[in-house]
Design an enzyme around this catalytic site. Structure first.
Site, PDB file in Angstrom:
ATOM      1  N   ASP A  16      40.404  -9.700  37.225  1.00 54.27           N
ATOM      2  CA  ASP A  16      40.128  -9.640  38.665  1.00 54.27           C
ATOM      3  C   ASP A  16      38.636  -9.433  38.980  1.00 54.27           C
ATOM      4  O   ASP A  16      38.259  -8.516  39.732  1.00 54.27           O
ATOM      5  CB  ASP A  16      40.914  -8.470  39.301  1.00 54.27           C
ATOM      6  CG  ASP A  16      42.389  -8.500  38.967  1.00 54.27           C
ATOM      7  OD1 ASP A  16      42.949  -9.593  38.850  1.00 54.27           O
ATOM      8  OD2 ASP A  16      42.982  -7.406  38.835  1.00 54.27           O
ATOM      9  N   GLU A 223      47.726 -14.130  46.693  1.00 58.04           N
ATOM     10  CA  GLU A 223      46.947 -12.892  46.525  1.00 58.04           C
ATOM     11  C   GLU A 223      45.502 -13.247  46.192  1.00 58.04           C
ATOM     12  O   GLU A 223      45.126 -14.416  46.101  1.00 58.04           O
ATOM     13  CB  GLU A 223      47.551 -12.012  45.419  1.00 58.04           C
ATOM     14  CG  GLU A 223      47.481 -12.635  44.044  1.00 58.04           C
ATOM     15  CD  GLU A 223      48.154 -11.811  42.951  1.00 58.04           C
ATOM     16  OE1 GLU A 223      48.703 -10.729  43.228  1.00 58.04           O
ATOM     17  OE2 GLU A 223      48.132 -12.267  41.800  1.00 58.04           O
TER      18      GLU A 223
HETATM   19  O1  FUB Z   1      45.346  -6.864  38.277  1.00 57.19           O
HETATM   20  C1  FUB Z   1      46.477  -6.527  39.045  1.00 57.19           C
HETATM   21  C2  FUB Z   1      46.809  -7.633  39.992  1.00 57.19           C
HETATM   22  O2  FUB Z   1      47.041  -8.843  39.267  1.00 57.19           O
HETATM   23  C3  FUB Z   1      45.716  -7.998  40.965  1.00 57.19           C
HETATM   24  O3  FUB Z   1      45.552  -7.071  41.990  1.00 57.19           O
HETATM   25  C4  FUB Z   1      46.179  -9.338  41.356  1.00 57.19           C
HETATM   26  O4  FUB Z   1      45.258 -10.095  42.082  1.00 57.19           O
HETATM   27  C5  FUB Z   1      46.535  -9.938  40.017  1.00 57.19           C
HETATM   28  O5  FUB Z   1      45.417 -10.450  39.353  1.00 57.19           O
END
Ligand code: FUB
Length: 324
Positions: A16, A223
């Site tokens: 991320d 997301e």
């Molecule tokens: O790293 C945890 C979660 O997985 C992140 O918040 C999302 O965007 C995904 O990458």
């Protein structure tokens, strides 16, 4: 093209990446994946991270420095577990780290911590940002100094549960024929510590001006929002989750509506895909992650980057992360 498809660091797992240029260097704010075995499920329980490390690079071909622990969940009074994807911003002569975590009721909220240095350590505020929810904050400080936070994620990120404005544990997402849920945007107050107004849902439209539908899994928002500016337009890029792409949409307004434009990054090794886009020394870069370092474990990822190129008309050239 420099350093394509190589992990930035290999001594820890990272994911991320939110990249920024601070003090003339590239600073990267990743999640810190732990080397442990957890059951994988749609709730994201396998992403059980506890702290953040800040990385930096003097140049795109320079070694990557790990500045060590910048914030730990034990030091965040309101947070119980799962420090997910963070972002950072600079304003008021202060560096701000924005991060999601589950609170004592297991509800994701977004907090903020401050430092005088881009590498931390960061001191958390005692409580989460009032009115914040879900995950994956990304903060744009616009040219007029107004800061916007973009956030939200489906499934484990709980965005479906906030459709009424309240947290409903059993709420599902819209039916496939209904408009998809969009990320949220909120203007930040001048001190960067609270929302100036209630978060709004961002509309993402198709080529006919119609909202993308929840069943359009190749294009709908899942997301990991990121907003950058190029050629007078705001570019909102994000993960499509279940179809594992990074795609983008553009607008003349930071709060949208945005129009869908295309694919930035084709699927990577591992379930999640998450990115940021930054301009550094006259070039644009895409920071992203995959699970290649761990041989494919979804919750043990590694951050990479590659150059990002625009076409004359402002569209972004699609990147295949394994096309060397
Ligand atoms: O790293 C945890 C979660 O997985 C992140 O918040 C999302 O965007 C995904 O990458």
């Amino acid at each position: 093209m420099v350093k394509r498809n190589e992990p930035l660091v290999t001594h820890i797992y990272t994911a991320d990446p939110s990249a920024h240029v601070f003090e003339g260097k590239l600073y990267i704010y990743p999640s810190h994946d732990l080397d442990h075995e957890k059951e994988s499920n749609d709730n994201g329980d396998q992403y059980d991270m506890e702290d953040y490390h800040v990385l930096s690079m003097e140049d795109a071909d320079a070694p990557c420095v790990d500045h060590g622990e910048a914030l730990h969940v034990r030091d965040v009074p309101w947070a119980k577990q799962q420090l997910w994807a963070p972002d950072a911003a600079f304003k008021n002569d202060t560096y701000y780290l924005f991060f999601p975590a589950r609170d004592g009721q297991d509800v994701f909220r977004i907090g903020v911590a401050t430092s005088q240095s881009p590498s931390g350590p960061f001191k958390p505020e005692p409580d989460y940002i009032p009115g914040s929810f879900s995950i994956d904050p990304a903060v744009l400080v616009d040219d007029d100094d107004q800061a916007y936070m973009y956030f939200g994620g489906l499934w484990g990120g709980q965005l479906e549960k906030w459709q009424t404005g309240e947290f409903l544990q059993d709420a599902d997402g819209p039916a496939p024929s209904e408009p998809a849920l969009g990320p949220r945007v909120a203007r930040l107050t001048d001190d960067m510590l609270t929302f100036a107004d209630a978060p709004k849902e961002i509309l993402i439209l198709d080529e006919n001006g119609e909202p993308l539908l929840a069943g359009d899994e190749a294009r709908r928002y899942f997301e990991g929002p990121w907003v950058h500016k190029h050629g007078g337009l705001y570019y909102l890029s994000y993960s499509t989750g279940s179809t594992h792409r990074i795609v983008y949409a553009t607008s003349v307004d930071p709060e949208g509506p945005f129009q869908y434009r295309g694919v930035i990054l084709t699927p990577v090794i591992g379930w999640t895909t998450h990115h940021s886009i930054v301009r550094f020394k006259e070039r644009w870069y895409l920071f992203y992650h995959d699970s290649s370092l761990s041989g494919g474990a979804d919750n043990k990822r590694c951050v990479k980057f590659t150059e990002l190129l625009y076409n004359e008309d402002g569209t972004i050239r699609t990147i295949d992360p394994y096309d060397n």
